[in-house]
Design a protein around this motif. Structure first.
Motif, PDB file in Angstrom:
ATOM      1  N   ALA A  85      57.134 -36.956   6.192  1.00 22.19           N
ATOM      2  CA  ALA A  85      58.489 -37.452   6.442  1.00 22.19           C
ATOM      3  C   ALA A  85      59.244 -37.375   5.120  1.00 22.19           C
ATOM      4  N   LEU A  86      60.289 -36.558   5.093  1.00 18.63           N
ATOM      5  CA  LEU A  86      61.035 -36.316   3.853  1.00 18.63           C
ATOM      6  C   LEU A  86      62.365 -37.081   3.892  1.00 18.63           C
ATOM      7  N   GLY A  87      62.483 -38.095   3.032  1.00 14.54           N
ATOM      8  CA  GLY A  87      63.749 -38.824   2.932  1.00 14.54           C
ATOM      9  C   GLY A  87      63.826 -40.046   3.837  1.00 14.54           C
ATOM     10  N   GLN A  88      64.799 -40.894   3.519  1.00 13.75           N
ATOM     11  CA  GLN A  88      64.871 -42.198   4.183  1.00 13.75           C
ATOM     12  C   GLN A  88      65.173 -42.098   5.677  1.00 13.75           C
ATOM     13  N   CYS A  89      65.923 -41.076   6.109  1.00 13.59           N
ATOM     14  CA  CYS A  89      66.208 -40.967   7.552  1.00 13.59           C
ATOM     15  C   CYS A  89      64.919 -40.739   8.326  1.00 13.59           C
ATOM     16  N   ILE A 152      52.437 -39.969  10.883  1.00  8.23           N
ATOM     17  CA  ILE A 152      52.952 -39.282   9.694  1.00  8.23           C
ATOM     18  C   ILE A 152      51.930 -39.444   8.571  1.00  8.23           C
ATOM     19  N   ASP A 153      51.621 -38.352   7.888  1.00 12.40           N
ATOM     20  CA  ASP A 153      50.583 -38.409   6.853  1.00 12.40           C
ATOM     21  C   ASP A 153      51.128 -38.864   5.506  1.00 12.40           C
ATOM     22  N   TYR A 154      52.322 -38.396   5.156  1.00 12.66           N
ATOM     23  CA  TYR A 154      52.887 -38.751   3.854  1.00 12.66           C
ATOM     24  C   TYR A 154      54.398 -38.969   3.982  1.00 12.66           C
ATOM     25  N   ASN A 155      54.919 -39.899   3.203  1.00 13.70           N
ATOM     26  CA  ASN A 155      56.363 -40.116   3.086  1.00 13.70           C
ATOM     27  C   ASN A 155      56.805 -39.706   1.685  1.00 13.70           C
ATOM     28  N   ILE A 156      57.898 -38.955   1.601  1.00 11.22           N
ATOM     29  CA  ILE A 156      58.516 -38.696   0.296  1.00 11.22           C
ATOM     30  C   ILE A 156      59.857 -39.413   0.304  1.00 11.22           C
ATOM     31  N   HIS A 167      58.800 -30.726  -5.018  1.00 10.76           N
ATOM     32  CA  HIS A 167      57.970 -29.632  -5.536  1.00 10.76           C
ATOM     33  C   HIS A 167      56.612 -30.147  -5.999  1.00 10.76           C
ATOM     34  N   ASP A 168      56.630 -31.177  -6.839  1.00 11.10           N
ATOM     35  CA  ASP A 168      55.375 -31.664  -7.413  1.00 11.10           C
ATOM     36  C   ASP A 168      54.451 -32.227  -6.334  1.00 11.10           C
ATOM     37  N   THR A 169      55.042 -32.869  -5.324  1.00  9.10           N
ATOM     38  CA  THR A 169      54.228 -33.421  -4.235  1.00  9.10           C
ATOM     39  C   THR A 169      53.558 -32.292  -3.456  1.00  9.10           C
TER      40      THR A 169
END
Ligand code: SF4
Length: 189
Positions: A85-89, A152-156, A167-169
């Motif tokens: 999940a990328l971003g707060q939304c 969801i496996d990861y949140n950024i 990128h680094d993630t």
């Protein structure tokens, strides 16, 4: 000698503003490094509307505000080994979820739509109709974070997350050495 295959990455924008996809492009020259390690499958970046193959990583921008969002998100969960999940939304609903706060009515969704299309201060709508074409995806009662629909496996985190953190993630995940974020890199105050 067989070549090491590139990781396959897919992305989708659900109820978001495309700012998180812009943040992906905001990796600047790091994109060159990343593209030596990954290939993009289904994504607004490639305009592929369907998966061509199973993907290693799926990246989701935006939460779920309509039935199409739910359908796309479930397809990503089925077709991606790891889902981000990328971003707060995507993580908590973000700005679109502000409509969830209209709780003083028996029909909060209708009230929200009436203000958006009919009664709002700057609205000029001669038909006084709320768009209801059958081709439009059915709106959900509320806007839901992705984790309310699939695992969801990861949140950024971030609005939008920085290109550098994305990128680094991804690089750390691809190398199997992602251990979470350094606090200083995801502070927004
Ligand atoms: Fe746009 Fe921010 Fe939502 Fe990303 S988190 S889709 S940048 S509003």
């Amino acid at each position: 000698m067989s070549e090491i295959r590139k990781a396959r990455v897919a992305t989708a924008s659900l109820a978001g503003c495309f700012g998180c996809h812009m943040a992906i492009l905001d990796m600047d020259e790091r994109l060159i490094d990343l593209m030596s390690k990954v290939e993009i499958d289904r994504s607004p970046l490639t305009d592929f509307k369907t998966f061509t193959r199973r993907c290693d990583i799926g990246i989701i921008e935006g939460g779920c505000c309509n039935e199409e969002n739910v359908h796309v998100l479930r397809e990503f969960r089925r077709n991606c080994d790891v889902l981000i999940a990328l971003g707060q939304c995507a993580i908590m609903g973000g700005l679109p979820a502000m409509r969830n706060a209209i709780m003083h009515s028996d029909a909060p969704l209708r009230e929200c739509l009436e203000e958006a299309f009919i009664t709002g201060r700057y609205i000029e709508n001669k038909t006084h109709n709320i768009p209801n074409d059958p081709a439009l995806p059915l709106l959900l009662d509320e806007v839901y974070p992705c984790s309310a629909v699939v695992e969801i496996d990861y949140n950024i985190p971030g609005c939008a997350p920085s290109g550098e953190v994305i990128h680094d993630t991804l690089i750390a995940l691809l190398a199997g050495r992602f251990q979470g974020f350094e606090r200083e890199r995801i502070r927004f105050d």
